[in-house]
Design an enzyme around this catalytic site. Sequence first.
Site, short mmCIF file in Angstrom:
data_model
loop_
_atom_site.label_atom_id
_atom_site.label_comp_id
_atom_site.label_asym_id
_atom_site.label_seq_id
_atom_site.Cartn_x
_atom_site.Cartn_y
_atom_site.Cartn_z
N SER A 262 -9.34 1.21 -2.26
CA SER A 262 -7.54 2.12 -1.94
C SER A 262 -6.30 0.91 -2.52
O SER A 262 -6.41 -0.18 -2.95
CB SER A 262 -7.19 1.98 -0.28
OG SER A 262 -6.83 0.63 0.22
N LYS A 263 -4.72 1.96 -2.58
CA LYS A 263 -3.78 0.82 -2.64
C LYS A 263 -3.31 -0.35 -2.63
O LYS A 263 -3.27 -1.68 -2.94
CB LYS A 263 -2.66 1.50 -3.37
CG LYS A 263 -1.07 0.94 -4.08
CD LYS A 263 0.00 1.94 -4.61
CE LYS A 263 0.93 0.85 -3.69
NZ LYS A 263 1.08 0.06 -3.87
N ARG A 264 -3.78 0.02 -1.12
CA ARG A 264 -3.31 -0.89 -0.23
C ARG A 264 -4.50 -2.50 -0.31
O ARG A 264 -4.57 -3.47 -0.54
CB ARG A 264 -3.70 -0.92 1.46
CG ARG A 264 -2.66 -0.58 1.95
CD ARG A 264 -2.60 -0.43 3.99
NE ARG A 264 -2.46 1.28 3.38
CZ ARG A 264 -3.52 1.96 4.18
NH1 ARG A 264 -4.72 0.78 4.90
NH2 ARG A 264 -4.88 3.15 3.73
N ASP A 267 -2.78 -4.13 -3.43
CA ASP A 267 -1.62 -5.17 -2.41
C ASP A 267 -1.85 -6.32 -1.31
O ASP A 267 -0.88 -7.63 -1.72
CB ASP A 267 -0.60 -4.13 -1.49
CG ASP A 267 0.07 -3.09 -2.47
OD1 ASP A 267 0.16 -3.24 -3.61
OD2 ASP A 267 0.37 -2.59 -1.43
#
Length: 505
Positions: A262-264, A267
């Site tokens: 996921s994008k998380r 990050d």
Amino acid sequence: MAERKVRVRFAPSPTGALHIGGVRTALYNYLFARQHGGDLIFRIEDTDSNRFVPGAEEYIIESFKWLGIQFDEGVSFGGDHGPYRQSERRDIYKKYVRQLLDAGKAYIAFDTPAELEAKRAEIPNFQYDAHTRGMMRNSLTLPQEEVDRLIAEGQQYVVRFKIEPDEDVHVNDLIRGDVVINSSILDDKVLYKSADELPTYHLANIVDDHLMEVTHVIRGEEWLPSAPLHVLLYRAFGWADTMPAFAHLPLLLKPDGKGKLSKRDGDRLGFPVFPLEWHDPKTGEVSRGFREEGYLPEAVLNFLALLGWNPGNDQELMTLDEMVHLFDIHRCSKAGARFDYVKGIWFNHEYILKMSDERVAEMFMPVLKEHGIDAPMDKVVTVVGMMKGRVNFVKELWDTCKFFFVAPTEYDPKTVQKRWKPDSAEMMTRLADLLESLDDFSLENQERVVMKWIEDNGLHTGNIMNAFRLTLVGEGKGPHMFDISSVLGKEETIARMRRAIEVLK
Ligand code: GLU
């Protein structure tokens, strides 16, 4: 049946930035199309107006331009199966919805959201299907006049697919083999909504694949649960003979632990999951992109190609053309592929090494400019040739190479303590005098003269070279000493030496 020309499509919904998994799906479609001399279509699936995000379509097109993935037809590419944006195909879908209604394979349902909610509360695990449709407000339970009247009154309705229960539906997947699902677990999917006069994803997807003569549907694993429904829809339309073959690609997994990337994760661990930087128009949030982080598009494609597929040997580096030849959809794995972003960095390093010094220098030039350096191209090419093996990204060349372009103003205290001996000032003065006397300042000549001087005077090579390095670089790093001095040139070398002697003596 005659062999059909291979036609595949990449069909994103413009709901935001293109996820890196979508890029891999597009890449596999591209490789498959090229290796079969087929066509790659770019279709925009934008029938869900609630999820539409402005700028997303342009972003996706720009991403593929940057990556070097070319489409043969579709939105912004043209072609004779258009329009390729689903929101522009309303009238086409209406005709096919009508066809299913007339054949009794679909029906009209008037149940309001509140009524559906009430049924869900009343019946545990409620699903709109063969067992429950008889208790609902639809064209199967209401008299025809009533249905006509409700529509004439302007009541909103949906069209649902009438799924026959208790049938084993086979999906023959090129990667997963024969996937069997019993139709009883499927609900009567909404195919069309009168409210926006648009079909849902499922109907539009099937109708378009048929009309666009798609032969193979290669897409992400998350669409596997829809596949049996799609098979039933093809049959309901009478298109079973030209139904595309399916291939559901493995999931991309988190670099650490289990679960979907996921994008998380990006990050958290510091890597991009989008090809280009993305500015979310609603939240204003900016997400990093592979392009802006300094990845080369070739490296990104090579990295992605091997997430879920391999050529059957341990070859890792391959050009796009090589991939076209080596790719084999049957060799794709069923198991998820771990998104090893460190490996992605390694690919970038390898591609910088493979790239010509001239091209790397061209990419490095703007970085130099940003730091106020206006250096001649041939010097930059030489420096880059010496140093590119030490970096993973072009932008890192600045820290690694800046001493070639700016003289040190400070000298690293640790290195001074270790390398600057009591006699270093005197030695460096003698060395500077010697170098100053040279007419031929080439690397070879400097090396020959200096080494002879060291030998004739019984000096310690290590001590001399370490002090010499400190005067030119300001610290203990860098390539071979005469590589540095010959790139700096005589004047700059002597000036740096004399200044260091002044400061350090
Ligand atoms: N529109 C779907 C998506 O956004 C495409 C699924 C498919 O390829 O059929 O991923």
